[in-house]
Design a protein around this motif. Sequence first.
Motif, PDB file in Angstrom:
ATOM      1  N   ASP A 189      50.988  34.958  24.120  1.00  0.00           N
ATOM      2  CA  ASP A 189      51.106  35.967  22.908  1.00  0.00           C
ATOM      3  C   ASP A 189      50.244  36.931  22.754  1.00  0.00           C
ATOM      4  N   ALA A 190      48.837  36.437  23.079  1.00  0.00           N
ATOM      5  CA  ALA A 190      47.902  37.791  23.206  1.00  0.00           C
ATOM      6  C   ALA A 190      48.298  38.762  24.111  1.00  0.00           C
ATOM      7  N   LEU A 191      48.581  38.320  25.280  1.00  0.00           N
ATOM      8  CA  LEU A 191      49.025  39.132  26.440  1.00  0.00           C
ATOM      9  C   LEU A 191      50.222  40.220  25.915  1.00  0.00           C
ATOM     10  N   ILE A 192      51.190  39.816  25.308  1.00  0.00           N
ATOM     11  CA  ILE A 192      52.169  40.424  24.830  1.00  0.00           C
ATOM     12  C   ILE A 192      51.742  41.559  23.930  1.00  0.00           C
ATOM     13  N   ALA A 204      42.224  49.438  33.793  1.00  0.00           N
ATOM     14  CA  ALA A 204      40.923  49.492  33.304  1.00  0.00           C
ATOM     15  C   ALA A 204      39.851  50.453  34.131  1.00  0.00           C
ATOM     16  N   ILE A 205      39.697  50.136  35.183  1.00  0.00           N
ATOM     17  CA  ILE A 205      38.717  51.017  35.855  1.00  0.00           C
ATOM     18  C   ILE A 205      39.133  52.337  36.186  1.00  0.00           C
ATOM     19  N   THR A 206      40.267  52.592  36.341  1.00  0.00           N
ATOM     20  CA  THR A 206      40.900  53.891  36.581  1.00  0.00           C
ATOM     21  C   THR A 206      40.602  54.770  35.282  1.00  0.00           C
ATOM     22  N   LEU A 207      40.887  54.215  34.037  1.00  0.00           N
ATOM     23  CA  LEU A 207      40.618  54.732  32.758  1.00  0.00           C
ATOM     24  C   LEU A 207      39.152  54.823  32.453  1.00  0.00           C
ATOM     25  N   PHE A 264      48.695  42.613  23.771  1.00  0.00           N
ATOM     26  CA  PHE A 264      47.740  43.813  24.535  1.00  0.00           C
ATOM     27  C   PHE A 264      48.633  44.609  25.524  1.00  0.00           C
ATOM     28  N   GLN A 265      49.840  44.235  26.074  1.00  0.00           N
ATOM     29  CA  GLN A 265      50.824  45.063  26.866  1.00  0.00           C
ATOM     30  C   GLN A 265      51.416  46.292  25.947  1.00  0.00           C
ATOM     31  N   ILE A 266      51.722  45.665  24.865  1.00  0.00           N
ATOM     32  CA  ILE A 266      52.356  46.648  23.902  1.00  0.00           C
ATOM     33  C   ILE A 266      51.287  47.626  23.319  1.00  0.00           C
ATOM     34  N   LEU A 267      50.120  47.226  23.053  1.00  0.00           N
ATOM     35  CA  LEU A 267      49.058  48.241  22.780  1.00  0.00           C
ATOM     36  C   LEU A 267      48.916  49.173  23.989  1.00  0.00           C
ATOM     37  N   PHE A 268      48.691  48.775  25.111  1.00  0.00           N
ATOM     38  CA  PHE A 268      48.348  49.379  26.333  1.00  0.00           C
ATOM     39  C   PHE A 268      49.703  50.510  26.697  1.00  0.00           C
ATOM     40  N   PHE A 320      42.105  46.168  30.207  1.00  0.00           N
ATOM     41  CA  PHE A 320      40.958  44.839  30.555  1.00  0.00           C
ATOM     42  C   PHE A 320      41.720  43.604  29.749  1.00  0.00           C
ATOM     43  N   GLN A 321      41.936  43.606  28.778  1.00  0.00           N
ATOM     44  CA  GLN A 321      42.102  42.657  27.861  1.00  0.00           C
ATOM     45  C   GLN A 321      43.394  41.926  28.395  1.00  0.00           C
ATOM     46  N   ALA A 322      44.573  42.812  28.677  1.00  0.00           N
ATOM     47  CA  ALA A 322      45.588  42.371  29.444  1.00  0.00           C
ATOM     48  C   ALA A 322      45.498  41.575  30.557  1.00  0.00           C
ATOM     49  N   GLY A 323      44.600  42.097  31.486  1.00  0.00           N
ATOM     50  CA  GLY A 323      44.076  41.593  32.531  1.00  0.00           C
ATOM     51  C   GLY A 323      43.354  40.206  32.182  1.00  0.00           C
ATOM     52  N   ASN A 324      42.568  40.134  31.262  1.00  0.00           N
ATOM     53  CA  ASN A 324      41.715  38.787  31.037  1.00  0.00           C
ATOM     54  C   ASN A 324      42.879  37.593  30.779  1.00  0.00           C
ATOM     55  N   MET A 325      43.959  38.295  30.071  1.00  0.00           N
ATOM     56  CA  MET A 325      45.053  37.026  29.409  1.00  0.00           C
ATOM     57  C   MET A 325      45.882  36.689  30.792  1.00  0.00           C
ATOM     58  N   LEU A 326      46.274  37.650  31.513  1.00  0.00           N
ATOM     59  CA  LEU A 326      46.788  37.102  32.821  1.00  0.00           C
ATOM     60  C   LEU A 326      45.941  36.368  33.670  1.00  0.00           C
ATOM     61  N   GLU A 327      44.637  36.524  33.855  1.00  0.00           N
ATOM     62  CA  GLU A 327      43.789  35.718  34.586  1.00  0.00           C
ATOM     63  C   GLU A 327      43.592  34.203  33.864  1.00  0.00           C
ATOM     64  N   GLN A 328      43.767  34.252  32.583  1.00  0.00           N
ATOM     65  CA  GLN A 328      43.616  32.811  32.080  1.00  0.00           C
ATOM     66  C   GLN A 328      45.082  32.112  32.292  1.00  0.00           C
ATOM     67  N   LEU A 329      46.219  32.696  32.377  1.00  0.00           N
ATOM     68  CA  LEU A 329      47.375  32.279  32.784  1.00  0.00           C
ATOM     69  C   LEU A 329      47.542  32.015  34.168  1.00  0.00           C
ATOM     70  N   ASP A 330      46.606  32.334  34.933  1.00  0.00           N
ATOM     71  CA  ASP A 330      46.429  32.020  36.601  1.00  0.00           C
ATOM     72  C   ASP A 330      47.464  33.184  37.212  1.00  0.00           C
ATOM     73  N   SER A 331      47.914  34.409  36.563  1.00  0.00           N
ATOM     74  CA  SER A 331      48.779  35.257  37.096  1.00  0.00           C
ATOM     75  C   SER A 331      47.829  36.428  37.718  1.00  0.00           C
ATOM     76  N   LEU A 332      47.068  35.947  38.872  1.00  0.00           N
ATOM     77  CA  LEU A 332      46.191  36.732  39.373  1.00  0.00           C
ATOM     78  C   LEU A 332      46.430  38.132  39.954  1.00  0.00           C
ATOM     79  N   ARG A 333      47.560  38.125  40.583  1.00  0.00           N
ATOM     80  CA  ARG A 333      47.793  39.805  41.132  1.00  0.00           C
ATOM     81  C   ARG A 333      48.271  40.505  40.060  1.00  0.00           C
ATOM     82  N   PRO A 334      48.976  40.020  38.785  1.00  0.00           N
ATOM     83  CA  PRO A 334      49.134  41.016  37.659  1.00  0.00           C
ATOM     84  C   PRO A 334      47.979  41.328  37.094  1.00  0.00           C
TER      85      PRO A 334
END
Length: 168
Positions: free
Chosen positions: A79-82, A120-123, A84-88, A98-112
Amino acid sequence: TAYRRLGMRFIVLLFCLGACIAQAQSLEQLNDKGVQLMDDDRYEEALQIFDGIVGQAPDNSFFRYNRAIANANLKNYYDALIDFQILFETVPSASYAFQAGNMLEQLDSLRPALAFYDKAITLEQESFLYFFKRGTLQLKLMDFAAALSDFNASIELNPEYDNAWHNR
């Protein structure tokens, strides 16, 4: 009579405008209450408030961000990921990526997650923490050369950050 109808329309318009302002103020007050609840570690109660105000004002990024934070603290990562993605998508900021990446990492979706850390780093190329987090993810992906490069970048940006030295 034409002036009278125009006057009535103006009064109705003023009434509607006043109601909209009152609603916006009450939503702000509810948001403040939700933030206070989060400060008191009462995330479930805060989430109920944020769900309500995001439902009424879905384009308000402050309300949506606060809901995402409440969900993240409750470990409702999807739910948090959704949010953060809308915000991004609305405002492409490094923090939201960065926060979307954190949520994806917590969900073990490592490549996304890696893709969002890259965004985040590009920006924002001056954040040692973004490089560090991407480096730790690179370790999970067993890309040791990329991890080393990220830890070195993190150290270059903040030589006092011990975790980067430790992981390097």
